[in-house]
Structure formats: C-alpha cells, structure tokens
Design an enzyme around this catalytic site. Structure first.
Site, PDB file in Angstrom:
ATOM      1  N   SER A   1       0.771  -1.497   0.171  1.00  7.95           N
ATOM      2  CA  SER A   1       0.353  -0.076   0.038  1.00  7.95           C
ATOM      3  C   SER A   1       0.836   1.150  -0.078  1.00  7.95           C
ATOM      4  CB  SER A   1      -0.856  -0.323   0.862  1.00  7.95           C
ATOM      5  OG  SER A   1      -1.956   1.126   1.536  1.00  7.95           O
TER       6      SER A   1
ATOM      7  N   TYR B   1      -4.467   8.171  -7.450  1.00  8.14           N
ATOM      8  CA  TYR B   1      -3.635   7.014  -6.519  1.00  8.14           C
ATOM      9  C   TYR B   1      -4.290   7.109  -5.363  1.00  8.14           C
ATOM     10  CZ  TYR B   1       0.400   6.103  -4.291  1.00  8.14           C
ATOM     11  OH  TYR B   1       1.086   5.268  -3.521  1.00  8.14           O
TER      12      TYR B   1
ATOM     13  N   LYS C   1      -4.902   3.699  -3.609  1.00  8.79           N
ATOM     14  CA  LYS C   1      -3.967   2.539  -2.100  1.00  8.79           C
ATOM     15  C   LYS C   1      -5.593   2.532  -1.357  1.00  8.79           C
ATOM     16  CE  LYS C   1      -0.130   2.395  -3.926  1.00  8.79           C
ATOM     17  NZ  LYS C   1      -0.079   0.584  -3.995  1.00  8.79           N
TER      18      LYS C   1
END
Length: 271
Positions: free
Chosen positions: A132, A146, A150
């Site tokens: 992660s 992004y 995550k």
C-alpha cells in the site's frame, strides 16, 4: 524446505530490492515483470526465476503462477508490488488513464491474488503481502487517482484477511513513505492541462514541494527489509510502516482531527 516468494513488479525499485534480499536470505524468488527479456541482473542469481507477468494480462498471470509452482514446488508468499502513481488535476486525465491507474493498482492486484488463492487454500497456508502506501492512509494534493487506489488496497487487504484465515492463510499490508526514486522514474505519471488556470497554483505547489519531500525519502532497500520482516516474523500483525517519514505522518494522522491534519498538509504545500 526452501520457501518461495512471487513478486510482481520486480524489474525496479521495491520489487527488485525485495527480490535481491529474499534471494540473499536463501529463498526461491519468482521475479515477475512485464518485460523479462530486458532484465540482466536478477536472472543471473541462483534460485531466482525471472518471468513475464503483466497485471493487466490475465493469461500472463495464470501462466506465471502455474509455472512458478511447477518450477519450485509451491509458493509460500505473494508480494503484490506492481503499481504506479498518477498525479494531477482529475479533469486533466483521460478516461483511459483513469482506468489504467485502477486496473494496475487495484484490479491487477485482485487478479494476481485470485490466481494464487486456490494454491494457498489447497495447502492450507500462504501469505499475501500487499504494498500500500502512506497514501492509503493520508492524501496529498492532486492524488485523487493514486490515493483512491491505495485506499482501496487497504480496504481489500483488511477484509480479505478474514477470508484467508479460514484456511490458515494471512494477509499483511506494507505502507511505505516516500521512496527515493518514485518521483523521478516510471512509477510517477503526472498529468496537467495549462489551460485549466484554476489548478495551476496547486500544480506549482506540488512541483515546488517535491525536492523537499525527496530529502526525507527512503531507499527501496528500507522497504524490502520491512517486507522481509512481515514475511518471516510469524506475527498476527496486519500493517507494517516503512520509512521514518511514513511513521511520522501516520502518527500525526492518528493524533489530529481532519481539519487540523488537512490544514497542516495545506500549510506544507503553501495553499
């Protein structure tokens, strides 16, 4: 019996450093990447098998997993490492780029995991380590894509750990901070449209802050060490933080309310 790890995205950065470390520690390593023919270092190491796996290509995933099991007799650890960061104003991204970000960082991770799970379930053991980021716990400006991926990896991993426990498996999450090469290499994909003048102040702020952020970046080897710890410590621990900057930011996020923490991020970027 020698243990085996399968690593996605092993051509550079965290993946490559992790392959080196596990090999040095006596493990078998299935080092997978999109273009294995271009890899000249890992392929020379004993007990390292370099092979093709593109997380966007289901056939390559199935073949890499099956061939790796056949070559080494089994897989003990899966490291879902392949990924990259798309940054920039959301409006500046094409839909294709949005899909590529989520297909690589989320759908690809799920597809690789699904390919390995039957093997783990049959053997009643197996460890999945998902890379992660602190970007799965906090956000920076212009990282909607992004950070979205995550945050998804965090939720997928935490929920999946209940499932794999039913047959003796484990899921762990490694959360690196800033990595020394990520904003200068292929793991960073920046998009912008100068005609969208409303966003240019925040674009300039992010670009201007990068050199200072990079000063606190950790080398990939630091993350590799944490991955090895997670793979071998035998603990029933879900999350591992990698890098001093990551430890500080996550501690701050836990300490402060939303307004205070987000205010601090804005101050850091001069917003």
């Amino acid at each position: 019996m020698t243990k085996t790890i399968l690593i996605t995205g092993a051509s550079s950065g965290i993946g490559k450093e992790t392959a080196r470390l596990f090999q040095a520690k006596g493990w078998n390593v299935i080092a997978t990447m999109r273009n294995p023919d271009s890899e000249s270092e890992l392929s020379t190491l004993e007990n390292v098998w370099v092979t093709k796996l593109d997380v966007l290509d289901l056939d390559s995933i199935t073949k890499a997993v099956n061939d790796g099991i056949q070559k080494f007799g089994g897989i003990d650890v899966l490291l879902n490492n392949a990924g990259y960061g798309a940054y920039g104003p959301l409006e500046s991204f094409s839909r294709d780029k949005i899909l590529r970000q989520f297909n690589t960082n989320v759908i690809g991770l799920l597809d690789v995991t699904k390919a390995v799970l039957p093997h783990f379930r049959q053997n009643k053991k197996g460890l999945i380590i998902n890379i992660s980021s602190i970007g799965g716990k906090i956000t920076f400006p212009l990282g909607a894509l992004y950070h979205g991926t995550k945050f998804a990896v965090e939720g997928i991993s935490e929920s999946l750990h209940y499932e794999v426990e039913q047959f003796g498996g484990q899921v762990k999450i490694v959360e690196p901070g800033m990595i020394a090469t990520e904003f200068s290499g292929r793991s960073f994909d920046f998009s912008n449209d100068d005609s969208m003048v409303e966003y240019q102040k925040i674009v300039g702020a992010l670009m201007g802050a990068m050199p200072a952020m990079a000063q606190n970046a950790s080398p990939s080897s630091v993350v590799a060490e944490v991955i090895f710890e997670a793979a071998t410590d035998g603990k029933n621990q879900l999350r591992y933080t990698a890098g001093e900057d990551a430890k500080m930011l996550i501690a701050n996020r836990q300490q402060y309310d939303d307004a205070t923490f987000i205010g601090g991020i804005k101050a850091q970027f001069g917003l």
